[in-house]
Design a protein around this motif. Structure first.
Motif, mmCIF file in Angstrom:
data_model
loop_
_atom_site.group_PDB
_atom_site.id
_atom_site.type_symbol
_atom_site.label_atom_id
_atom_site.label_comp_id
_atom_site.label_asym_id
_atom_site.label_seq_id
_atom_site.Cartn_x
_atom_site.Cartn_y
_atom_site.Cartn_z
ATOM 1 N N GLN A 176 0.850 -1.188 0.000
ATOM 2 C CA GLN A 176 0.000 0.000 0.000
ATOM 3 C C GLN A 176 0.884 1.235 0.000
ATOM 4 O O GLN A 176 1.572 1.510 0.967
ATOM 5 C CB GLN A 176 -0.905 0.000 1.227
ATOM 6 N N GLU A 177 0.869 1.959 -1.127
ATOM 7 C CA GLU A 177 1.742 3.119 -1.249
ATOM 8 C C GLU A 177 1.334 4.249 -0.315
ATOM 9 O O GLU A 177 2.157 5.065 0.055
ATOM 10 C CB GLU A 177 1.819 3.598 -2.694
ATOM 11 N N LEU A 178 0.078 4.302 0.056
ATOM 12 C CA LEU A 178 -0.354 5.335 0.990
ATOM 13 C C LEU A 178 -0.589 4.691 2.354
ATOM 14 O O LEU A 178 -1.313 3.717 2.469
ATOM 15 C CB LEU A 178 -1.633 6.012 0.488
ATOM 16 N N ARG A 179 0.070 5.211 3.355
ATOM 17 C CA ARG A 179 -0.035 4.793 4.752
ATOM 18 C C ARG A 179 0.820 3.573 5.110
ATOM 19 O O ARG A 179 0.973 3.266 6.267
ATOM 20 C CB ARG A 179 -1.488 4.488 5.146
ATOM 21 N N ASN A 180 1.322 2.839 4.146
ATOM 22 C CA ASN A 180 2.125 1.661 4.465
ATOM 23 C C ASN A 180 3.464 1.727 3.761
ATOM 24 O O ASN A 180 3.904 2.769 3.326
ATOM 25 C CB ASN A 180 1.368 0.378 4.101
ATOM 26 N N ALA A 181 4.100 0.595 3.604
ATOM 27 C CA ALA A 181 5.448 0.541 3.048
ATOM 28 C C ALA A 181 5.474 0.871 1.565
ATOM 29 O O ALA A 181 4.566 0.529 0.818
ATOM 30 C CB ALA A 181 6.025 -0.848 3.271
ATOM 31 N N LEU A 182 6.545 1.526 1.152
ATOM 32 C CA LEU A 182 6.792 1.814 -0.260
ATOM 33 C C LEU A 182 7.726 0.765 -0.854
ATOM 34 O O LEU A 182 7.797 0.588 -2.057
ATOM 35 C CB LEU A 182 7.403 3.204 -0.407
ATOM 36 N N GLY A 183 8.431 0.098 0.003
ATOM 37 C CA GLY A 183 9.326 -0.974 -0.399
ATOM 38 C C GLY A 183 9.591 -1.840 0.811
ATOM 39 O O GLY A 183 9.445 -1.396 1.950
ATOM 40 N N THR A 184 9.945 -3.091 0.566
ATOM 41 C CA THR A 184 10.277 -3.974 1.674
ATOM 42 C C THR A 184 11.505 -4.794 1.323
ATOM 43 O O THR A 184 11.767 -5.087 0.158
ATOM 44 C CB THR A 184 9.130 -4.950 2.025
ATOM 45 N N HIS A 185 12.227 -5.130 2.359
ATOM 46 C CA HIS A 185 13.378 -6.027 2.240
ATOM 47 C C HIS A 185 13.080 -7.182 3.183
ATOM 48 O O HIS A 185 12.844 -6.966 4.374
ATOM 49 C CB HIS A 185 14.664 -5.309 2.649
ATOM 50 N N THR A 186 13.043 -8.393 2.653
ATOM 51 C CA THR A 186 12.726 -9.534 3.501
ATOM 52 C C THR A 186 13.860 -10.537 3.494
ATOM 53 O O THR A 186 14.582 -10.682 2.504
ATOM 54 C CB THR A 186 11.432 -10.247 3.046
ATOM 55 N N ARG A 187 13.992 -11.215 4.612
ATOM 56 C CA ARG A 187 14.921 -12.337 4.761
ATOM 57 C C ARG A 187 14.086 -13.552 5.091
ATOM 58 O O ARG A 187 13.346 -13.546 6.066
ATOM 59 C CB ARG A 187 15.899 -12.084 5.904
ATOM 60 N N ILE A 188 14.219 -14.569 4.285
ATOM 61 C CA ILE A 188 13.469 -15.793 4.503
ATOM 62 C C ILE A 188 14.487 -16.889 4.790
ATOM 63 O O ILE A 188 15.368 -17.158 3.962
ATOM 64 C CB ILE A 188 12.626 -16.159 3.258
ATOM 65 N N SER A 189 14.363 -17.520 5.952
ATOM 66 C CA SER A 189 15.289 -18.593 6.326
ATOM 67 C C SER A 189 14.540 -19.918 6.330
ATOM 68 O O SER A 189 13.434 -20.017 6.872
ATOM 69 C CB SER A 189 15.883 -18.336 7.708
ATOM 70 N N ARG A 190 15.145 -20.913 5.729
ATOM 71 C CA ARG A 190 14.563 -22.254 5.675
ATOM 72 C C ARG A 190 15.644 -23.276 5.982
ATOM 73 O O ARG A 190 16.795 -23.096 5.611
ATOM 74 C CB ARG A 190 13.997 -22.530 4.280
ATOM 75 N N VAL A 191 15.227 -24.357 6.599
ATOM 76 C CA VAL A 191 16.145 -25.474 6.837
ATOM 77 C C VAL A 191 16.031 -26.401 5.640
ATOM 78 O O VAL A 191 14.944 -26.835 5.274
ATOM 79 C CB VAL A 191 15.798 -26.221 8.148
ATOM 80 N N GLN A 192 17.178 -26.656 5.000
ATOM 81 C CA GLN A 192 17.239 -27.596 3.884
ATOM 82 C C GLN A 192 18.265 -28.645 4.256
ATOM 83 O O GLN A 192 19.464 -28.358 4.315
ATOM 84 C CB GLN A 192 17.666 -26.898 2.596
ATOM 85 N N GLY A 193 17.770 -29.853 4.504
ATOM 86 C CA GLY A 193 18.688 -30.880 4.983
ATOM 87 C C GLY A 193 19.186 -30.475 6.356
ATOM 88 O O GLY A 193 18.423 -30.143 7.239
ATOM 89 N N GLY A 194 20.477 -30.460 6.526
ATOM 90 C CA GLY A 194 21.060 -30.052 7.792
ATOM 91 C C GLY A 194 21.553 -28.622 7.793
ATOM 92 O O GLY A 194 22.249 -28.205 8.715
#
Length: 169
Positions: free
Chosen positions: A73-91
């Motif tokens: 939402q450009e008005l009242r919320n974020a104009l851009g986001t940076h996300t980090r997604i962590s997942r366990v793959q195997g060990g």
């Protein structure tokens, strides 16, 4: 006082408010930033961000995805986001980083797009909005603070019912 200009000196906010109320802000911004950029697709945005990352943050973690996001939402919320997604793959723990830019930036000047991209890229190195974060933003874009202010003024212009200035480009 427009919410986008909170934190700025009152005399500056009053001046911006007066120009918006008089219907003059659109013309001022249009003169200063005459046309929208040509980055219209997610692929073009990815290439744009990767080029900037290569210029300033070669040792930063890689980006898995960069995209325009119509859900932000450009008005009242974020104009851009940076996300980090962590997942366990195997060990092992795998981390992916993504940058999403509000779709409203498809029809804005390149300077505003650059400011948002610089902001999100800076989060690769500096997670908090602290002095080091803003120093990095200014290293990548010396006019960062002016561009942020101009973007906030434009968003205030839109919030007050002003026309979208670059939608037709």
């Amino acid at each position: 006082m427009p919410s986008y200009l909170a934190g700025y000196p009152p005399e500056l906010v009053d001046q911006a408010d007066a120009l918006i109320a008089a219907g003059k802000m659109g013309a001022i911004l249009r003169r200063k930033y005459p046309q929208a950029h040509a980055v219209r697709t997610d692929k073009a945005l990815y290439d744009y961000v990767q080029a900037m990352k290569g210029d300033y943050l070669r040792n930063a973690p890689p980006l898995a995805r960069v995209a325009f996001d119509g859900k932000l939402q450009e008005l009242r919320n974020a104009l851009g986001t940076h996300t980090r997604i962590s997942r366990v793959q195997g060990g092992r723990l795998k981390a992916k980083r993504e940058i999403h830019v509000a779709a409203v930036f498809k029809a804005m000047p390149e300077e505003f797009l650059r400011m948002i991209v610089v902001h999100e890229l800076a989060h690769l190195k500096e997670p908090e909005h602290d002095k080091a974060f803003y120093q990095l933003c200014c290293h990548m874009e010396p006019a960062y603070h002016q561009l942020e202010f101009d973007l906030r003024v434009y968003l205030s212009h839109l919030e007050a019912g002003g026309e979208a200035l670059w939608a037709g480009n």
